[in-house]
Motif scaffolding. Structure first.
Motif, PDB file in Angstrom:
ATOM      1  N   ALA A  17       0.824  -1.215   0.000  1.00  0.00           N
ATOM      2  CA  ALA A  17       0.000   0.000   0.000  1.00  0.00           C
ATOM      3  C   ALA A  17       0.856   1.263   0.000  1.00  0.00           C
ATOM      4  O   ALA A  17       0.466   2.284  -0.580  1.00  0.00           O
ATOM      5  CB  ALA A  17      -0.931   0.008   1.213  1.00  0.00           C
ATOM      6  N   MET A  18       2.016   1.212   0.624  1.00  0.00           N
ATOM      7  CA  MET A  18       2.861   2.410   0.773  1.00  0.00           C
ATOM      8  C   MET A  18       3.363   2.962  -0.564  1.00  0.00           C
ATOM      9  O   MET A  18       3.738   4.134  -0.640  1.00  0.00           O
ATOM     10  CB  MET A  18       4.049   2.106   1.684  1.00  0.00           C
ATOM     11  N   ILE A  19       3.357   2.151  -1.596  1.00  0.00           N
ATOM     12  CA  ILE A  19       3.809   2.595  -2.911  1.00  0.00           C
ATOM     13  C   ILE A  19       3.075   3.858  -3.370  1.00  0.00           C
ATOM     14  O   ILE A  19       3.628   4.697  -4.079  1.00  0.00           O
ATOM     15  CB  ILE A  19       3.622   1.456  -3.955  1.00  0.00           C
ATOM     16  N   VAL A  20       1.817   4.030  -2.933  1.00  0.00           N
ATOM     17  CA  VAL A  20       1.001   5.141  -3.446  1.00  0.00           C
ATOM     18  C   VAL A  20       1.438   6.496  -2.898  1.00  0.00           C
ATOM     19  O   VAL A  20       1.130   7.536  -3.490  1.00  0.00           O
ATOM     20  CB  VAL A  20      -0.500   4.926  -3.131  1.00  0.00           C
ATOM     21  N   ILE A  88      -9.413   7.035   3.251  1.00  0.00           N
ATOM     22  CA  ILE A  88      -9.363   5.970   2.255  1.00  0.00           C
ATOM     23  C   ILE A  88      -9.000   4.659   2.944  1.00  0.00           C
ATOM     24  O   ILE A  88      -7.930   4.543   3.554  1.00  0.00           O
ATOM     25  CB  ILE A  88      -8.326   6.283   1.156  1.00  0.00           C
ATOM     26  N   ASP A  89      -9.919   3.696   2.857  1.00  0.00           N
ATOM     27  CA  ASP A  89      -9.662   2.380   3.444  1.00  0.00           C
ATOM     28  C   ASP A  89      -8.990   1.502   2.404  1.00  0.00           C
ATOM     29  O   ASP A  89      -9.630   1.002   1.483  1.00  0.00           O
ATOM     30  CB  ASP A  89     -10.973   1.745   3.917  1.00  0.00           C
ATOM     31  N   MET A  90      -7.695   1.272   2.561  1.00  0.00           N
ATOM     32  CA  MET A  90      -6.951   0.442   1.627  1.00  0.00           C
ATOM     33  C   MET A  90      -6.922  -1.024   2.060  1.00  0.00           C
ATOM     34  O   MET A  90      -6.377  -1.872   1.347  1.00  0.00           O
ATOM     35  CB  MET A  90      -5.518   0.964   1.476  1.00  0.00           C
ATOM     36  N   GLN A  91      -7.532  -1.323   3.207  1.00  0.00           N
ATOM     37  CA  GLN A  91      -7.543  -2.697   3.715  1.00  0.00           C
ATOM     38  C   GLN A  91      -8.716  -3.488   3.141  1.00  0.00           C
ATOM     39  O   GLN A  91      -8.566  -4.635   2.739  1.00  0.00           O
ATOM     40  CB  GLN A  91      -7.634  -2.687   5.241  1.00  0.00           C
ATOM     41  N   GLY A  92      -9.890  -2.872   3.162  1.00  0.00           N
ATOM     42  CA  GLY A  92     -11.061  -3.517   2.583  1.00  0.00           C
ATOM     43  C   GLY A  92     -11.674  -4.619   3.422  1.00  0.00           C
ATOM     44  O   GLY A  92     -12.343  -5.513   2.893  1.00  0.00           O
TER      45      GLY A  92
END
Length: 339
Positions: A17-20, A88-92
């Motif tokens: 996720a950190m790539i963003v 923004i929930d990047m976990q889902g």
């Protein structure tokens, strides 16, 4: 713009996720980006200049201790955060969606129910986007951020990324050699069917003309590391290290080899050559191929929606195949230049 990202765990997922972050800052340089994460993984995010503040939660500890008090305290802190323009929930997952909903904001953004393993999580978002759950996780993360913030992230952007794990620790380099290629083995993983046999790691160590260090994180992994060393006495075992120290160690390696697990994905984040071994999990989904980051997968047909933890096909990967891949990567000196 004030942005809060929710990605609670685990190690490899947070790395993916950190790539963003670098792309958000590139297109929205004046934005504030805060990150909400489980307390045990906060040091993975530390020293990243694209993150303004790290907020930790103790949901895992509350569950382990069966403590409603700890859960109430950690959620109460989130309620008191300064309002964000978007969360923004990047976990889902349902738990991360609830966390995102609790944080004060004008908008909560996540994947729609058709793009989630836990479809009910989408109920907590004010806005959603759709991409197949089976799609590559890094592409999913890029698509989510692009949809939420109108930030373009292309395939070439990802291939040409800047390393995004940073550390303060000055780890002693006594385990490194200047006369040989320095390779780290990562024998452990989150569940057993993702683990390549210690016997075969030992055989690989014997087959390679390299200085090999074994990384481990708990007692079971320590036993695997010792088993490898018994087969190949030339390998080195380092002491247990912190996440910050782990970043520093991987950052000094010439190559990292292991299963589908966090430390191997950290090599990708640091632009360090890597070989990731896949069996019961999908290689096409769980890593991003580059000139220096390769995979070797078993012949197993993997369903990303339902991982078969009794699929031990990773054990079928031949040592000779890995050794050949190592030589293939090392034959490209230009690809090993990390300046």
């Amino acid at each position: 713009m004030r942005i809060a990202i929710v990605k609670l765990s685990a190690l490899g997922d947070i790395v993916h996720a950190m790539i963003v972050l670098q792309f958000i800052k590139r297109h929205l340089p004046s934005s504030t980006i805060d990150w909400v994460v489980e307390e045990g993984f906060s040091s993975l995010l530390m020293n990243n200049l694209d993150i303004n503040e790290i907020h930790t939660v103790s949901i895992k500890r509350a569950k382990k201790d069966k403590s409603f008090k700890v859960l109430f305290q950690t959620l109460s802190v989130l309620r008191k955060l300064t309002k964000y323009d978007i969360v923004i929930d990047m976990q889902g997952l349902v738990k991360s969606a609830i966390v995102a909903k609790i944080i004060p904001s004008d908008k909560t953004f996540g994947f729609d129910k058709g793009a989630l393993r836990e479809a009910f999580a989408a109920f907590f978002y004010s806005d959603t986007c759709h991409i197949k759950y089976s799609e590559n996780v890094i592409k999913r993360n890029a698509f989510l951020i692009s949809s939420a913030l109108a930030v373009p992230i292309s395939h070439d952007n990802i291939l040409n990324k800047q390393p995004f794990l940073h550390f303060n620790n000055k780890v002693e380099s006594c385990f490194l050699q200047n006369s040989k290629v320095n390779i780290a083995f990562v024998p452990g993983a989150s569940f057993i069917s993702k683990i390549y046999p210690a016997e075969k790691f030992g055989q690989l160590a014997q087959a390679l003309d390299a200085n090999i260090t074994i990384l481990w994180g708990d007692k079971k992994e320590r036993l695997m590391a010792e088993k490898i060393q018994n087969i190949a006495p030339k390998v080195a075992l380092i002491n247990k290290v912190s996440l910050d120290e782990l970043k520093a160690i991987i950052g000094q390696m010439d190559m990292v080899i292991g299963g589908d697990t966090g430390p191997v994905h950290m090599a990708w984040a640091l632009n360090i050559p890597s070989i990731t071994l896949f069996g019961s999990t999908p290689s096409y989904r769980n890593t991003y191929l580059t000139n220096i980051n390769h995979v070797i997968a078993s012949n197993s047909l993997v369903n990303p929606n339902k991982i078969d933890k009794n699929d031990f096909s990773i054990q079928d990967i031949k040592v000779t195949e890995i050794a050949l891949k190592v030589k293939e990567l090392l034959a490209q000196p230009d690809q090993l230049n990390r300046e």
